[in-house]
Enzyme design. Structure first.
Site: not given
Length: 688
Positions: A603-604
């Site tokens: 994820h970011a």
């Protein structure tokens, strides 16, 4: 005999605190020892000129007055005829003169009222012109009209609101009031009388400062209308026409207290300010305003969740908070300024409480569509702090902690939820990235991080998702660090034998599991401090046939992320740059996304390309190495839009992954429907 502003302020300070030491004067004024001594010498000259004894100094007790000077007597002596206005005071006076005066103003008028030279006045006006241009106003001069201010009426009103507050809270307010409104005392008293009538009819009581402020604000409005400076209409104000406050204002502005004819727009403007002024009393029941009632309850619950405290008598708290919250809601929604002289002190004395209060007000920001000012946050901080003190709860004696995850969002939010439940006596302040943790301004004692990092605080390195044994081990470590001892291990198997002697156990495995959970974690999966999870999507709303893929193999971990994210890119819920951001995060911070053997949740940050909340899953037949000794076959891409909306689905996903048997069966299947059965099961189980 003239007296400068600094000396006058010192004189007033000693008048009300007759005995003060140098250190106390330095703390109260912010002046240096030399500046104070110079100011006191000037004050002594002034006192002796007017027939008073000078200020005395004693090494033991400090500075003191020999004579008792009454407030009214000192205020008579300190008039504009024998007082040197500071540059700041002159700016306020000139601003108000140009905005409110009916006559054509020349340099002579400014010279006359301040006693200054023409050159000094011209320099002041030049500086004021430069300042007004920054807020889209323009000071102009012509022989026909004198000095005038050009610009939008709403901006002028904003400046009037700001100046009225600033003047009335100035140490030299009486002098400035005399300059601007010295011949309007009768009208001022009449307007105040009308406002006090409205208070009685509506069953409210404004704070003294706000009643004073409203009086002068309505006086200025009356003056502006008389000058032809009428306000532009605002359609968002229209609903207030039906309120009781509007009817009261309409009646008030038709009385002899006002000299101008007020339009509906002007009456609505006054109504909005009437609604937005702080009160000490409001007998209107909270249930009469459902929007504000619901929002207030949510904010209180969010504060409880973030601070991990239980507020007693919440109904009574909401009633008291409503007295402030109702006007604050109108101020914020319609962009009315609010000054709070205590803001800096609150931030300095109660930094953690202020921080958590600020975070809990995101619900209000979402409702009104704009950020909450620091001044408003400080007011809410005072209310929450007062209520905590009343019930004997404090945040000061709790250890302060931050949670660090390389990207500071996504699965790290599950971690902070788990840690809050595991350690209710620790005050968890924030989830941060490693970079943000280095610049964090609040002080903290503990760091719970998913990666090793350099810190002066006590560091606990933890996995992103804590399984039962992880929780037990971490609890032991933390207790040893904080209290110097650990809880004894409980032999659950021996406990089961004792129970079986006196009771029939139908499902021993399930009972053992439940006992283990109770021993290692004394809190339920979803606590009373969780956000209203029902308003967030469940797992099966994010993971479905369209976003689940089964593949045999990929070339490397980068391709694994690209393939896993492809359904979300195709759906348009994330941009291509979000995929690049996930890869870059792992290259920078290592394989922190591998949350349990065989499973990764890359994820970011939301601003790196997330368009809407979404999730996708890729199952591989052959594992791909995210790092040496970190083979992965399940890649679950998470695209979160904020810190909270994904949490319900993520809690369900972690519960699914906490069972090794579930992971094993998922990895063995070649049928998407088997995967969907698990997704459906855990979506349903958590919701029940």
């Amino acid at each position: 005999m003239f007296l400068d502003e600094r000396s006058a302020n010192l004189l007033k300070l000693l008048q009300h605190s007759p005995i003060s030491k140098m250190k106390e004067l330095e703390a109260q004024t912010g002046l240096t020892r030399r500046q104070i001594q110079y100011g006191l010498n000037k004050a002594n000259d002034w006192l002796q000129f007017h027939g008073y004894q000078p200020i005395q100094y004693n090494r033991e007790i400090g500075y003191s007055f020999s004579d008792k000077i009454r407030d009214e007597e000192l205020n008579v002596k300190l008039t504009k005829r024998n007082y040197v206005f500071s540059e700041t005071d002159r700016e306020k006076v000139f601003y108000l003169m140009i905005l409110l005066s009916w006559e054509e103003l020349s340099v002579y008028h400014f010279e006359s009222i301040t006693g200054l030279s023409r050159n000094t006045v011209l320099k002041d006006l030049k500086r004021l012109k430069e300042k007004t241009q920054k807020i889209a106003l323009k000071i102009q001069y012509s022989k026909q009209d004198g000095y005038v201010i050009k610009g939008e009426s709403r901006v002028k009103r904003y400046m009037i609101e700001y100046l009225v507050h600033d003047v009335l809270n100035s140490s030299n307010s009486n002098l400035i009031i005399e300059c601007i409104w010295g011949n309007q005392e009768k009208q001022i008293n009449s307007i105040r009388f009308q406002l006090e009538r409205i208070e009685r009819k509506l069953g409210i009581t404004f704070t003294d400062e706000r009643l004073h402020e409203l009086t002068y604000l309505f006086l200025c409005t009356d003056q502006l209308i008389g000058k032809g400076e009428e306000l532009q209409s605002d359609q968002s104000w229209a609903p207030f026409v039906t309120t009781e406050e509007y009817k009261m204002v309409e009646q008030m502005t038709k009385t002899d207290a006002f000299q101008s004819v007020w339009s509906e727009t002007e009456n609505l403007y006054a109504t909005l300010h009437l609604l937005s002024m702080n009160r000490t009393k409001d007998i209107s029941p909270l249930k009469d305003d459902e929007v504000i009632q619901h929002l207030l309850q949510e904010i209180v619950e969010e504060f409880e969740r973030l601070a991990f405290v239980h507020l007693h008598d919440k109904e009574q708290l909401c009633q008291q908070l409503y007295v402030h919250f109702k006007p604050a809601y109108h101020r914020l929604k319609y962009g009315l300024p609010q000054m709070n002289l205590m803001t800096e002190r609150v931030q300095k004395v109660y930094p953690e409480l202020h921080h958590l209060t600020k975070k809990s007000l995101w619900l209000l920001e979402k409702e009104i569509g704009r950020s909450v000012s620091e001044e408003e946050i400080a007011y809410f901080t005072i209310y929450f702090g007062g209520w905590l003190r009343k019930q004997g709860t404090t945040l000061d004696d709790r250890k302060r902690a931050i949670v660090v995850c390389p990207n500071g969002i996504g699965i790290s939010n599950i971690l902070i939820y788990t840690l809050r439940e595991l350690f209710p006596d620790i005050l968890f302040l924030d989830v941060l990235s490693v970079r943000n943790a280095a610049d964090y301004r609040l002080s903290y004692d503990l760091v719970f991080s998913t990666v090793h990092m350099r810190t002066k605080a006590t560091l606990f390195v933890v996995p992103p998702i804590l399984e039962m044994q992880d929780k037990h081990k971490l609890r032991q470590q933390v207790m040893q660090e904080l209290y110097g001892y650990t809880t004894d291990n409980v032999d659950v198997a021996a406990l089961l034998k004792v129970i079986s002697k006196y009771a029939t156990i139908h499902e021993p495995d399930q009972l053992e599991k439940a006992l283990q959970s109770n021993v290692y974690n004394h809190t339920p999966k979803v606590t009373q401090f969780s956000l209203k999870e029902a308003e967030k999507p469940v797992l099966e709303e994010l993971l479905n046939i369209q976003t689940i893929q089964l593949k045999s193999h990929v070339s490397d971990w980068k391709e694994a992320i690209q393939v896993a994210a492809k359904p979300l890119v195709d759906l348009g819920t994330v941009e291509e740059r979000y995929v690049e951001a996930m890869i870059e995060a792992i290259e920078t911070n290592g394989p922190y996304v591998v949350i349990t053997p065989g499973v990764a949740i890359p994820h970011a940050r939301p601003e790196q390309g997330v368009r809407s909340l979404s999730m996708s899953l890729l199952k591989l037949d052959e594992p791909v190495d995210f790092a040496p000794n970190k083979p992965v076959r399940l890649i679950i891409v998470l695209a979160a839009v904020d810190n909270d909306s994904h949490l319900r689905a993520l809690i369900q996903l972690t519960q699914l992954l906490n069972e090794p048997a579930n992971i094993e069966e998922i990895l063995q299947t070649a049928d998407k429907s088997v995967l969907m059965e698990y997704v459906h099961k855990y979506s349903k189980e958590e919701a029940e």
